[in-house]
Design an enzyme around this catalytic site. Structure first.
Site, short mmCIF file in Angstrom:
data_model
loop_
_atom_site.label_atom_id
_atom_site.label_comp_id
_atom_site.label_asym_id
_atom_site.label_seq_id
_atom_site.Cartn_x
_atom_site.Cartn_y
_atom_site.Cartn_z
N THR A 289 34.88 103.93 10.53
CA THR A 289 33.32 102.90 10.92
C THR A 289 32.68 102.25 9.63
O THR A 289 32.40 101.28 9.94
CB THR A 289 32.36 103.81 11.91
OG1 THR A 289 33.28 104.37 12.99
CG2 THR A 289 31.37 102.99 12.37
N HIS A 405 33.36 108.29 20.68
CA HIS A 405 34.07 108.67 19.18
C HIS A 405 35.14 109.71 19.75
O HIS A 405 34.98 110.45 20.65
CB HIS A 405 33.05 109.28 18.52
CG HIS A 405 33.55 109.42 17.04
ND1 HIS A 405 34.30 110.63 16.74
CD2 HIS A 405 33.28 108.74 15.80
CE1 HIS A 405 34.52 110.40 15.48
NE2 HIS A 405 33.71 109.53 14.97
N ASP A 465 35.64 98.70 15.77
CA ASP A 465 35.33 98.86 14.67
C ASP A 465 36.90 99.33 14.40
O ASP A 465 37.26 98.97 12.99
CB ASP A 465 34.60 99.93 14.24
CG ASP A 465 34.80 101.31 14.98
OD1 ASP A 465 35.53 101.47 15.78
OD2 ASP A 465 33.96 102.23 14.60
N HIS A 466 37.71 100.11 14.82
CA HIS A 466 39.02 100.45 14.71
C HIS A 466 39.65 100.96 15.83
O HIS A 466 39.18 101.13 16.87
CB HIS A 466 39.08 101.55 13.39
CG HIS A 466 38.21 102.82 13.82
ND1 HIS A 466 38.51 103.72 14.68
CD2 HIS A 466 36.87 103.01 13.53
CE1 HIS A 466 37.62 104.43 14.82
NE2 HIS A 466 36.45 104.35 13.95
#
Length: 623
Positions: A289, A405, A465-466
């Protein structure tokens, strides 16, 4: 196992521990390389082990068994670290990961959620010996009796075996030094040889002189069309810029329904009312991140080793915050975690953000994972943005979500949907449910911005972000669910695919743009839409609303030399010739990449590394 049996075996520790390490090598190779019972593991790992054992036999006159057990513990720890690191990052761990040990410890729940119980078999012998020698009276007596016993082998014999073992290690290492693919390199060298090689290898890339790195040079290597002009140039001139970074959000979630249930209804609505880029890709490394924050705000590539927050924060980075401040903007970034997580405090100074709002601002309300929930993030951020909007100056705000997350086990009271039975208890199911919650919280943010008038006054950019679902972290059931979702096998190009949506109320007509893009392109695209010149700012991205061709070098999550181009994803093997290719979400074409693109991608990385490394050091903050 009887005491007599243990005594007989430990009397020949060289043989006993060799057999132990054969089994441990099989386990490590089975997890990392998918090659259980591999003969190659024997000819790469065992010579390294024998070299260590020969040193013990040749030079240790006392506590020989203790030294064998110490080597056993250390090498086992290396194997286990390699297994867990691969399951989390998909790469081979090296000593450099120790620099981020505090950060990895902070996400230990995420790491260990990927652990299958059978991985712990690698410690079974250590546990048995520990119990025997430290808790069993006969074991303690035996240890004292045997402590000075010599093996009976001559030092000369072990010296010859050491020379042979060392020769085999060098034979495994030297021919494979030039391999571009780090995973293949570790497989050819052996995990243990690769770890030692990584310590001593001097892979310092040749730097290009800063005076030779110009935007024209970069654009030529990238294949930029200098005549292309964006139809949206300056469409959001004078407006606020709000960039929202969605935690672990992959592109397949947009428009996805499962058994008739829409997973991300709020983001789907935004997608339909925005410029939507379905062929957009992550460009992060070990910092995940925080690396995304760096790439988006600097338009540079991540460093060759480690996270950007550890490698580049001593530099005065050209950045989006500095660019917009020069045009009269306020700048701030919002993240509910502590600002010191991944060294963000230094990152924000290097990028030139005027203000950051972290855990101290958001407090401890409704906390899970690393800080307050996305609902708290968005509510308090919306209040602050309303306040900033009334200051008479436009603002740039980056908002970092976090509730979705890894490992995606949100509290039950946050559930916004019921999963179909086949998704319950799966990694994929937990991921989808957490992203459904993230979408719910995002929808509240949109409503708050609209109610305050900030929405209409702003250019909104939203991206993931990923990746959230690494291929190497999925078990059989998860892979089947992903195949059900995609309609085909889940591949690397799918894994790296994140969305980008750009919304502006008034001038930007909603449409889907198929051109390939990456996080490095957000800064120049935002500058173009805001009518802010980048002429004096070196950048490695491009305006996605003007260019149709793109070349995106990849790092860390893919082997060295990997890149994404408009036609596909290419991953080299030991060299370009033995590459693997994947078609992108748009369909792409064959071949997915050419050798010219491969060489240009390597050149772009070298130019970025060279430029950032030679930037002036950041002046220390005033006391």
């Amino acid at each position: 196992m009887s005491s007599l049996t243990i005594k007989r075996w430990v009397a020949k520790p060289f043989v006993f521990f060799t057999l132990i390490f054969i089994l441990k090598s099989f386990l490590a190779w089975g997890v990392i390389f998918g090659d259980l019972l591999s003969w190659k593991s024997l000819i790469t790992e065992i010579p390294f082990i024998w070299a260590l054992f020969c040193l013990i036999e040749a030079f240790a006159s006392k506590r020989k068994l203790g030294l064998y057990m110490l080597v056993n513990l250390l090498v086992t720890a290396i194997f286990f670290a390699a297994i867990m690191y691969f399951k989390y990052y998909g790469v081979i761990v090296t000593y450099q990961a120790a620099e981020q040990v505090n950060q990895v410890t902070a996400v230990r729940n995420s790491v260990f959620s990927l652990m299958d119980p059978y991985y712990l078999l690698i410690f079974s012998d250590i546990i048995i010996f520990g119990i025997y020698f430290f808790f069993n009276k006969k074991g303690r007596t035996y240890k004292k009796e045997k402590i000075n016993r010599r093996s009976g082998k001559s030092r000369f014999s072990y010296s010859l075996l050491f020379a042979l073992s060392l020769g085999l290690c060098l034979f495994n290492v030297l021919p494979n030094k030039a391999s571009m693919n780090e995973i293949k390199k570790a497989q050819e060298m052996g995990l243990l040889n690769y770890e030692v090689y990584a310590i001593f290898a001097q892979d310092k890339p040749e730097l290009v002189k800063a005076s030779e790195i110009t935007q024209d040079v970069i654009n030529e290597v990238k294949g930029i069309d200098p005549a292309a002009v964006s139809p949206f140039q300056g469409a959001a001139k004078g407006k606020n810029l709000i960039i929202i970074q969605l935690e672990s959000f992959q592109n397949f979630l947009l428009g996805l329904t499962i058994d008739g249930k829409e997973i991300t209804p709020n983001l789907n609505s935004l997608m339909k009312d925005s410029l939507y880029f379905p062929n957009f890709y992550q460009m992060v490394g070990q910092g995940n991140t925080s690396d995304a924050e760096f790439v988006v705000n600097s338009s540079f590539y991540i460093p060759p080793k480690g996270a950007a927050t550890m490698s580049y924060v001593d530099k005065e980075l050209p950045s989006l915050p500095r660019l917009l401040q020069a045009s009269g903007y306020q700048t701030a970034t919002f993240h509910t975690n502590d600002v010191e997580f991944w060294n963000r405090g230094e990152l924000y100074k290097a990028l030139g953000f005027e203000h950051y709002y972290d855990h101290k601002f958001f407090g401890d309300e409704d906390t899970f994972f690393f800080g307050p929930s996305d609902e708290v993030l968005y509510r308090k951020t919306a209040d602050k943005l309303k306040e900033m909007d009334q200051d008479g100056k436009p603002f740039y705000a980056q908002v970092i979500s976090m509730s979705a997350h890894h490992p995606f086990t949100i509290p039950e009271e946050k559930y916004q949907m019921k999963l179909p039975e086949r998704y319950e208890g799966t990694f994929v199911g937990d991921y989808i449910r957490s992203q459904n919650y993230a979408d719910y919280a995002f929808g509240q943010f949109v409503e708050e911005l609209k109610a305050s008038g900030v929405w209409d006054d702003s250019l909104i950019m939203v991206y993931g972000d990923h990746m959230g679902l690494p291929i190497y972290s999925l078990d059989h059931d998860d892979k089947q669910l992903m195949e059900e979702i995609y309609g085909h096998e889940y591949e690397y190009a799918n894994m790296l695919n994140i969305p980008l949506m750009i919304h502006e109320q008034g001038s930007l007509q909603p449409q889907t743009l198929e051109q390939v893009g990456g996080e490095v392109d957000i800064m120049p695209t935002a500058a173009s839409l805001l009518g802010v010149s980048l002429d004096s700012t070196i950048h490695f991205g491009q305006d996605l609303t003007a260019q149709t061709y793109n070349l995106l070098p990849q790092r860390y999550y893919l082997p060295t030399g990997s890149f994404i181009a408009s036609s596909g994803l290419l991953i080299p093997g030991n060299s370009f010739e033995d590459n693997t290719q994947y078609i992108l979400a748009s369909g792409g074409q064959a071949p997915a990449g050419t050798e010219d693109e491969y060489n240009r991608a390597l050149r772009l990385r070298q130019l970025s590394d060279s430029y950032v490394t030679q930037l002036p050091d950041r002046a220390p903050a005033a006391e």
